[in-house]
Write a protein that holds these residues in place. Structure first.
Motif, PDB file in Angstrom:
ATOM      1  N   VAL A  47       0.817  -1.219   0.000  1.00  0.00           N
ATOM      2  CA  VAL A  47       0.000   0.000   0.000  1.00  0.00           C
ATOM      3  C   VAL A  47       0.850   1.269   0.000  1.00  0.00           C
ATOM      4  O   VAL A  47       0.480   2.276  -0.614  1.00  0.00           O
ATOM      5  N   LEU A 316     -11.009  -1.320   5.642  1.00  0.00           N
ATOM      6  CA  LEU A 316     -11.215  -2.550   4.900  1.00  0.00           C
ATOM      7  C   LEU A 316     -11.059  -3.763   5.822  1.00  0.00           C
ATOM      8  O   LEU A 316     -11.858  -4.703   5.785  1.00  0.00           O
ATOM      9  N   GLU A 344      -9.660   6.847   9.282  1.00  0.00           N
ATOM     10  CA  GLU A 344      -9.015   5.883   8.394  1.00  0.00           C
ATOM     11  C   GLU A 344      -7.503   6.082   8.372  1.00  0.00           C
ATOM     12  O   GLU A 344      -7.006   7.210   8.240  1.00  0.00           O
ATOM     13  N   GLY A 347      -6.194   5.394   3.600  1.00  0.00           N
ATOM     14  CA  GLY A 347      -6.603   6.383   2.608  1.00  0.00           C
ATOM     15  C   GLY A 347      -7.054   7.669   3.254  1.00  0.00           C
ATOM     16  O   GLY A 347      -8.195   7.793   3.700  1.00  0.00           O
ATOM     17  N   PRO A 352      -5.065   9.823  -0.716  1.00  0.00           N
ATOM     18  CA  PRO A 352      -6.089   8.775  -0.797  1.00  0.00           C
ATOM     19  C   PRO A 352      -5.645   7.488  -1.494  1.00  0.00           C
ATOM     20  O   PRO A 352      -6.247   6.438  -1.286  1.00  0.00           O
ATOM     21  N   SER A 353      -4.602   7.539  -2.301  1.00  0.00           N
ATOM     22  CA  SER A 353      -4.245   6.389  -3.140  1.00  0.00           C
ATOM     23  C   SER A 353      -3.940   5.111  -2.354  1.00  0.00           C
ATOM     24  O   SER A 353      -4.313   4.019  -2.800  1.00  0.00           O
ATOM     25  N   GLY A 355      -5.397   3.972   0.151  1.00  0.00           N
ATOM     26  CA  GLY A 355      -6.671   3.341   0.448  1.00  0.00           C
ATOM     27  C   GLY A 355      -7.147   2.489  -0.708  1.00  0.00           C
ATOM     28  O   GLY A 355      -7.612   1.352  -0.523  1.00  0.00           O
ATOM     29  N   ARG A 356      -7.030   3.016  -1.925  1.00  0.00           N
ATOM     30  CA  ARG A 356      -7.432   2.260  -3.116  1.00  0.00           C
ATOM     31  C   ARG A 356      -6.480   1.101  -3.391  1.00  0.00           C
ATOM     32  O   ARG A 356      -6.863   0.103  -4.018  1.00  0.00           O
ATOM     33  N   ALA A 357      -5.238   1.223  -2.914  1.00  0.00           N
ATOM     34  CA  ALA A 357      -4.233   0.184  -3.167  1.00  0.00           C
ATOM     35  C   ALA A 357      -4.417  -1.040  -2.279  1.00  0.00           C
ATOM     36  O   ALA A 357      -3.719  -2.049  -2.469  1.00  0.00           O
ATOM     37  N   GLN A 358      -5.346  -0.986  -1.324  1.00  0.00           N
ATOM     38  CA  GLN A 358      -5.539  -2.123  -0.420  1.00  0.00           C
ATOM     39  C   GLN A 358      -5.996  -3.384  -1.147  1.00  0.00           C
ATOM     40  O   GLN A 358      -5.569  -4.492  -0.793  1.00  0.00           O
ATOM     41  N   ILE A 359      -6.863  -3.230  -2.150  1.00  0.00           N
ATOM     42  CA  ILE A 359      -7.408  -4.404  -2.835  1.00  0.00           C
ATOM     43  C   ILE A 359      -6.323  -5.184  -3.573  1.00  0.00           C
ATOM     44  O   ILE A 359      -6.179  -6.397  -3.363  1.00  0.00           O
TER      45      ILE A 359
END
Length: 394
Positions: A47, A316, A344, A347, A352-353, A355-359
């Motif tokens: 992340v 998440l 949080e 992100g 914020p990126s 946070g999106r990189a968690q998946i």
């Protein structure tokens, strides 16, 4: 593999263990303090790599499975990027300390010597170390054979069993029945401990220190965990007895670096150390004053107090682990309240990126878990685990 991101001016810091949320937090602190941040780790998509604080991400071979390749790649990275400071986040700290002893690193490693790291990581030796400093400890016995386990008899009902070299409470057995106790098969090479079971409030502490002086302390409670181990939602607490214990430990060891503790606060207000993590843990997230935190880490000075008062969470992970826990305990209302109020960790509004990189990061770990037929939690540390001093010959 390398990746260029937003570079900042000033000195360069190398932060290892980029998979960990604490590595991301360190990156943000150093970036905000004007440092250029280089991150390194084994995964392709940690992340922290997505953060605006990252100037460069470097993949490294596994220090556990490919120690010489890891050493060569690390030395090449240090020679090329010329960091003035290396800040480890996870159990790669042991391999870094071993390399420092064997051949040097070319930059300051913010960590104590390998012997002290190992003693603190060892769940039996840590308790004996504290006892030697006059700290009240739970009775903790070393188990090196099945006979040692059998000799405990009915005492097992009042004991907690865990491997000497372990993390995340993945193998912990609390007051196990005889059927469960058969899982405890210690040996001289892979010993266990049987620790007195204490009743009370389990809390944790994150500490920053240099030359035996405490520079920062964050004491907190994990409201939700990933299984039985790593916390995923944290509440700050104040505890003078814990602060006194920390001062005794840090002062007597002359600690330089990060160190964290799991403790039990008893009904009478006293605390007992349970185990030590000689690295960063989630209490770091309660520090946001970047300039002061980094300056104190480097130069010392007055102790830095946490400047974040609200709860912190990995949202998440809360949905993945916290929600099932809440449903099992039939306490969804509390889960919803805690999740709604928590800030949080990954992100953030200005970054914020991650946070999106968690998946993609989670999918990479899941692939490792399926390939090796291990749990998700075990997969997060499989390539960096340190399970005893025999690895120091790398």
């Amino acid at each position: 593999m390398q990746r260029g991101c937003h570079a900042s001016s000033g000195q360069t810091v190398l932060i290892t263990g980029a998979r960990a949320p604490v590595a991301l937090h360190h990156a943000r602190l150093f970036h905000a303090a004007g440092w250029r941040v280089v991150l390194a780790d084994m995964p392709a998509r940690p992340v922290s790599r997505a953060s605006r604080a990252c100037a460069l991400y470097q993949r490294l071979p596994s220090p556990r499975f490919h120690p010489e390749d890891f050493t060569d790649a690390l030395e090449a990275l240090i020679e090329r990027e010329k960091p003035s400071l290396i800040v480890p986040s996870c159990e790669e700290i042991f391999y870094l300390a071993a390399i420092r002893e064997r051949r040097g690193l070319g930059a300051e490693l913010f960590a104590p010597g390998l012997d002290l790291l190992q003693t603190s990581h060892n769940k039996h030796d840590f308790i004996k170390l504290c006892e030697g400093f006059g700290i009240a400890v739970p009775e903790t016995r070393l188990l090196t054979s099945r006979e040692d386990v059998s000799n405990l008899g009915k005492q097992a009902d009042s004991l907690v069993f865990k491997p000497v070299w372990s993390r995340f409470a993945g193998q912990v057995l609390v007051s196990p029945a005889s059927r469960k106790l058969k899982q405890v098969v210690p040996s001289a090479a892979m010993p266990w401990v049987a620790q007195e079971r204490l009743e009370g409030d389990e809390i944790s502490a994150y500490v920053l220190a240099r030359d035996g002086k405490v520079l920062a302390v964050s004491i907190y409670r994990s409201l939700y965990r990933a299984g039985a181990g790593a916390g995923i939602c944290f509440e700050p607490v104040k505890d003078p007895a814990t602060r006194a214990l920390i001062g005794t430990f840090v002062g007597n060891t002359g600690w330089t670096g990060q160190v964290s503790f799991d403790l039990m606060r008893l009904e009478d207000g006293s605390v007992r150390p349970l185990e030590c993590n000689p690295r960063a843990t989630s209490g770091l997230h309660f520090f946001k004053d970047a300039a002061r935190f980094v300056r104190t880490l480097l130069q010392g000075g007055d102790e830095v107090l946490p400047d974040v008062a609200g709860n912190q969470a990995v949202r998440l992970a809360m949905w993945v682990y916290g929600l099932p826990s809440a449903l099992r305990s039939r306490d969804f209302a509390r889960f919803r309240e805690v999740l709604g109020a928590a800030e949080e960790i990954l992100g953030t509004s200005d970054d914020p990126s991650p946070g999106r990189a968690q998946i993609p990061a989670l999918l990479e770990i899941a692939t490792i878990a399926m390939r090796n037929r291990i749990s998700l939690q075990s997969a997060t540390t499989r390539d960096i685990e340190w399970n005893g001093p025999d690895q120091s010959s790398m």
